[in-house]
Design a protein around this motif. Sequence first.
Motif, PDB file in Angstrom:
ATOM      1  N   THR A 163      52.823  47.520 -40.778  1.00  0.00           N
ATOM      2  CA  THR A 163      51.641  47.087 -40.542  1.00  0.00           C
ATOM      3  C   THR A 163      50.923  46.614 -41.787  1.00  0.00           C
ATOM      4  O   THR A 163      50.164  45.456 -41.774  1.00  0.00           O
ATOM      5  CB  THR A 163      50.804  48.090 -39.909  1.00  0.00           C
ATOM      6  OG1 THR A 163      51.128  48.553 -38.520  1.00  0.00           O
ATOM      7  CG2 THR A 163      49.451  47.699 -39.409  1.00  0.00           C
ATOM      8  N   SER A 164      51.179  47.366 -42.671  1.00  0.00           N
ATOM      9  CA  SER A 164      50.460  47.008 -44.190  1.00  0.00           C
ATOM     10  C   SER A 164      51.197  45.736 -44.670  1.00  0.00           C
ATOM     11  O   SER A 164      50.255  44.588 -44.891  1.00  0.00           O
ATOM     12  CB  SER A 164      50.754  48.159 -45.218  1.00  0.00           C
ATOM     13  OG  SER A 164      50.146  48.931 -44.927  1.00  0.00           O
ATOM     14  N   LEU A 165      52.464  45.822 -44.485  1.00  0.00           N
ATOM     15  CA  LEU A 165      53.094  44.442 -44.965  1.00  0.00           C
ATOM     16  C   LEU A 165      52.656  43.105 -44.156  1.00  0.00           C
ATOM     17  O   LEU A 165      52.487  41.932 -44.602  1.00  0.00           O
ATOM     18  CB  LEU A 165      54.494  44.411 -44.931  1.00  0.00           C
ATOM     19  CG  LEU A 165      55.078  45.686 -45.908  1.00  0.00           C
ATOM     20  CD1 LEU A 165      56.602  45.813 -45.565  1.00  0.00           C
ATOM     21  CD2 LEU A 165      54.844  45.189 -47.265  1.00  0.00           C
ATOM     22  N   ASN A 166      52.595  43.157 -42.813  1.00  0.00           N
ATOM     23  CA  ASN A 166      52.064  42.204 -41.910  1.00  0.00           C
ATOM     24  C   ASN A 166      50.682  41.862 -42.215  1.00  0.00           C
ATOM     25  O   ASN A 166      50.383  40.469 -42.337  1.00  0.00           O
ATOM     26  CB  ASN A 166      52.153  42.683 -40.616  1.00  0.00           C
ATOM     27  CG  ASN A 166      53.665  42.774 -40.123  1.00  0.00           C
ATOM     28  OD1 ASN A 166      54.595  42.127 -40.500  1.00  0.00           O
ATOM     29  ND2 ASN A 166      53.869  43.496 -38.740  1.00  0.00           N
ATOM     30  N   ASN A 167      49.713  42.770 -42.478  1.00  0.00           N
ATOM     31  CA  ASN A 167      48.398  42.414 -42.932  1.00  0.00           C
ATOM     32  C   ASN A 167      48.511  41.560 -44.103  1.00  0.00           C
ATOM     33  O   ASN A 167      47.622  40.578 -44.371  1.00  0.00           O
ATOM     34  CB  ASN A 167      47.583  43.948 -42.962  1.00  0.00           C
ATOM     35  CG  ASN A 167      47.311  44.409 -41.841  1.00  0.00           C
ATOM     36  OD1 ASN A 167      47.222  43.899 -41.047  1.00  0.00           O
ATOM     37  ND2 ASN A 167      47.154  45.770 -41.788  1.00  0.00           N
TER      38      ASN A 167
END
Length: 316
Positions: A163-167
């Motif tokens: 999720t962090s990387l996608n954000n």
Amino acid sequence: MNFRTPITIPKSNHPIDYYSKVVTIGSCFSENISTKLEQYKFQQYNNPFGILFQPDAIENVLLRAVEMRLFTEADLFFENELWHCFEVHSELNNPDREDMLINLNGILTYLNGQLQACTHLIITLGTAWTYRFSHTQKRVANCHKIPQSNFTKELLTVEEITTSLNNIQTKITEFNPEIKFIFTVSPVRHLKDGFVENQLSKSHLISALHSSISQLPSYSYFPSYEMMMDDLRDYRFYAEDMLHPNQTAVDYIWKHFVESHISYHVFPIMLEIESIQKGLLHRPFNPNTEQHQLFVQKLHERIEQLQEKYPFLNLT
């Protein structure tokens, strides 16, 4: 007989050259990459808020810069005669609150501009272990040597890291559609967490990375962790702490980074810059001799020739 297991790294579709503008951020291995980029005079900006190990900490500062969410007094706290911020490295601590806020927001503004003009963003993930401050229940990027009893240690799940990387990818690409991402996992082992815990942490990072970047067209993955573990699997490639890669290992990994992520068109320029740097470091026994003066003159002529083509090069 073959005594090594070398890793084949595909050539990037978006290699770095001297017109590229590179931002590097993340763990201490990003410092190694940045030092090499600086040595060869690429346009680069490294870890503006200091070393950051966790994906959520990296996400936080990047998105704060993109969205220009300025730091306020609420983001600071006073401890041991210094002002601190849980979102940044302790190297930015300051005895004066106002000075610290001015400094943090100045860095934030500059990073915003760098990300807007950036062609390549290199993100180095260090660990999936993170700490939650008990008084606020917020995760921190740095504990600033506050007693550990004030924190709860947690392992980020693969889903949380993804999720962090996608954000990061979504927000940064919206901000700068031309940016290219280079991801890597730091080869530095975090053995203070434990041997098994370190492997678990790295596996979470790697699983999340490949899950996140598999659908992103403008990314590449540089296997620095895999090179250290599988190709350079001998303690002669480690520093005295047996955790960090030594200079031989850094140089070896850099060589593969150059071959895979630097445009081959600039290899002759890199060799010329390396030669000039050696010349600038040369200390003669008799600096007033005609021979040395001729050497200095030719050296400056070579510098001027390079700077005519690349005015941003600082070779003095």
